[in-house]
Design an enzyme around this catalytic site. Structure first.
Site, PDB file in Angstrom:
ATOM      1  N   ASN A 223      46.490   4.236   3.753  1.00  0.00           N
ATOM      2  CA  ASN A 223      47.394   5.079   3.809  1.00  0.00           C
ATOM      3  C   ASN A 223      48.595   4.347   3.727  1.00  0.00           C
ATOM      4  OD1 ASN A 223      49.382   7.044   4.477  1.00  0.00           O
ATOM      5  ND2 ASN A 223      48.738   7.632   6.352  1.00  0.00           N
TER       6      ASN A 223
ATOM      7  N   GLY B 272      50.066   2.879  14.339  1.00  0.00           N
ATOM      8  CA  GLY B 272      51.433   2.176  14.201  1.00  0.00           C
ATOM      9  C   GLY B 272      51.686   1.451  15.501  1.00  0.00           C
TER      10      GLY B 272
ATOM     11  N   GLU C  26      42.563  10.161  14.556  1.00  0.00           N
ATOM     12  CA  GLU C  26      43.754   9.289  14.703  1.00  0.00           C
ATOM     13  C   GLU C  26      44.424   9.799  15.921  1.00  0.00           C
ATOM     14  OE1 GLU C  26      44.812   7.540  10.563  1.00  0.00           O
ATOM     15  OE2 GLU C  26      46.060   9.245  10.756  1.00  0.00           O
TER      16      GLU C  26
ATOM     17  N   LYS D 232      51.667   5.445   3.108  1.00  0.00           N
ATOM     18  CA  LYS D 232      52.777   6.072   3.842  1.00  0.00           C
ATOM     19  C   LYS D 232      54.057   5.932   2.856  1.00  0.00           C
ATOM     20  CE  LYS D 232      50.733   5.605   8.323  1.00  0.00           C
ATOM     21  NZ  LYS D 232      51.070   5.493   9.697  1.00  0.00           N
TER      22      LYS D 232
ATOM     23  N   GLU E  48      51.713  12.426  11.197  1.00  0.00           N
ATOM     24  CA  GLU E  48      53.335  12.470  10.981  1.00  0.00           C
ATOM     25  C   GLU E  48      53.974  13.720  10.218  1.00  0.00           C
ATOM     26  OE1 GLU E  48      53.104   8.679   8.978  1.00  0.00           O
ATOM     27  OE2 GLU E  48      52.706   7.727  11.022  1.00  0.00           O
TER      28      GLU E  48
ATOM     29  N   HIS F 147      48.041  14.903   8.248  1.00  0.00           N
ATOM     30  CA  HIS F 147      48.345  13.514   9.192  1.00  0.00           C
ATOM     31  C   HIS F 147      49.343  13.907  10.154  1.00  0.00           C
ATOM     32  CE1 HIS F 147      49.951   9.796  10.043  1.00  0.00           C
ATOM     33  NE2 HIS F 147      48.896   9.093   9.531  1.00  0.00           N
TER      34      HIS F 147
ATOM     35  N   SER G   7      45.985   1.787  14.032  1.00  0.00           N
ATOM     36  CA  SER G   7      45.928   0.513  14.295  1.00  0.00           C
ATOM     37  C   SER G   7      44.262  -0.309  14.047  1.00  0.00           C
ATOM     38  CB  SER G   7      46.689  -0.050  15.792  1.00  0.00           C
ATOM     39  OG  SER G   7      47.543   0.508  15.807  1.00  0.00           O
TER      40      SER G   7
HETATM   41  P1  PGA Z   1      48.256   2.312  11.376  1.00  0.00           P
HETATM   42  O1  PGA Z   1      48.331   4.088  10.770  1.00  0.00           O
HETATM   43  O2  PGA Z   1      46.958   1.821  10.801  1.00  0.00           O
HETATM   44  O3  PGA Z   1      49.288   1.794  10.958  1.00  0.00           O
HETATM   45  O4  PGA Z   1      48.235   2.634  12.850  1.00  0.00           O
HETATM   46  C1  PGA Z   1      47.203   4.744  10.525  1.00  0.00           C
HETATM   47  C2  PGA Z   1      47.503   6.037   9.938  1.00  0.00           C
HETATM   48  O5  PGA Z   1      48.567   6.782  10.266  1.00  0.00           O
HETATM   49  O6  PGA Z   1      46.836   6.775   9.088  1.00  0.00           O
END
Ligand code: PGA
Length: 255
Positions: free
Chosen positions: A10, A174, A168, A12, A98, A96, A214
């Site tokens: 992803n 992140g 998640e 983003k 976000e 997601h 992460s």
């Molecule tokens: P990350 O993001 O691996 O940077 O933690 C995962 C995601 O938001 O899909």
């Protein structure tokens, strides 16, 4: 049932069309023709076309990060499933955290998108997961249950093989704070149980449940060897070919 693992990147809101093309070419070259793991990359809308060219003829599939449930119309700034299909997109990340927290996406909206994805032969990667406050309050499983049940209203057992769920935990996205293998497996097994109730036993065993938050080369092997962890949804570590491809290799190495 042993499911083929899936590693999805992803990106983003990162990478222009040109930068995305270069990264996708590197991923395609490093992934080669291996067929043990399904690999999907999800660039921003503006890089779908160039990345699509880079992955054409390879084992790497193309995903989007969101879409609107309607096919067309007066929805300024939005992109529909048929538009994605026309760019050879096969997967779409939906719900997601976000999108939920920054753009107010509700469970009902996510459900409409999931149904629209299936209607247009796109494979949804449905994201669910609790916030830190929810985990600390002991409501992780309840939150995950509500998000999963609401998002899957109207989804049938015959769609299970095309359905992908990503667990998640919001506090791990992140942040560099990864869920332990036990924490993740507990929620994945719980989601599997929910799927048995929603779709029936054989169908539930066909749904891939990815872990996201992460995930990186140093922690992937342990997470990916858990019984109900069928792959990963990767943010930060997907922005460089080397770390992303190491994750594909880690998934291939799990027996
Ligand atoms: P990350 O993001 O691996 O940077 O933690 C995962 C995601 O938001 O899909």
């Amino acid at each position: 049932m042993h499911l083929k693992k899936l590693i999805a990147g992803n990106w983003k809101m990162n990478k222009t069309a040109g930068d995305g093309l270069a990264l996708a070419k590197d991923v395609v070259a490093a992934v080669g023709k291996q067929n043990e793991v399904d690999v999907v990359i999800c660039p921003p809308f503006t890089a779908l076309e160039s990345v699509g060219r880079a992955v054409e003829g390879s084992v790497v599939r193309l995903g989007a990060q969101n879409m609107h449930p309607e096919a067309q119309g007066a929805f300024t700034g939005e992109v529909s499933a048929p538009m994605l299909r026309a760019l050879f997109v096969t997967h779409v990340i939906l719900g997601h955290s976000e999108r939920r927290s920054l753009f107010g996406e509700t469970d009902a909206a996510v459900n409409h998108k999931v149904l629209a994805a299936f209607k247009n032969q796109l494979k949804p990667i449905l994201c669910v997961g609790e916030s830190l406050a929810e985990r600390e309050a002991g409501s992780t499983l309840k939150v995950v249950q509500t998000q999963t049940e609401r998002a899957l209203e109207g989804v049938g057992a015959d769609q299970a093989a095309s359905l992908i769920i990503a667990y998640e935990p919001v506090w791990a996205i992140g942040t560099g704070k990864v869920a332990t293998a036990d924490q993740a497996q507990e929620v994945h097994a719980f989601i599997r149980g929910l799927l048995v109730k929603i779709l029936g036993e054989p169908a539930a065993q066909r749904v891939r449940i990815l872990y996201g938050g992460s995930m990186k080369p140093s922690n992937a092997a342990e997470l990916l060897s858990q019984k109900d962890i069928d792959g990963g949804l990767i943010g930060g570590a997907a922005l460089e070919a080397r770390s992303f491809v190491e994750l594909v290799k880690a998934a291939a190495a799990v027996k």
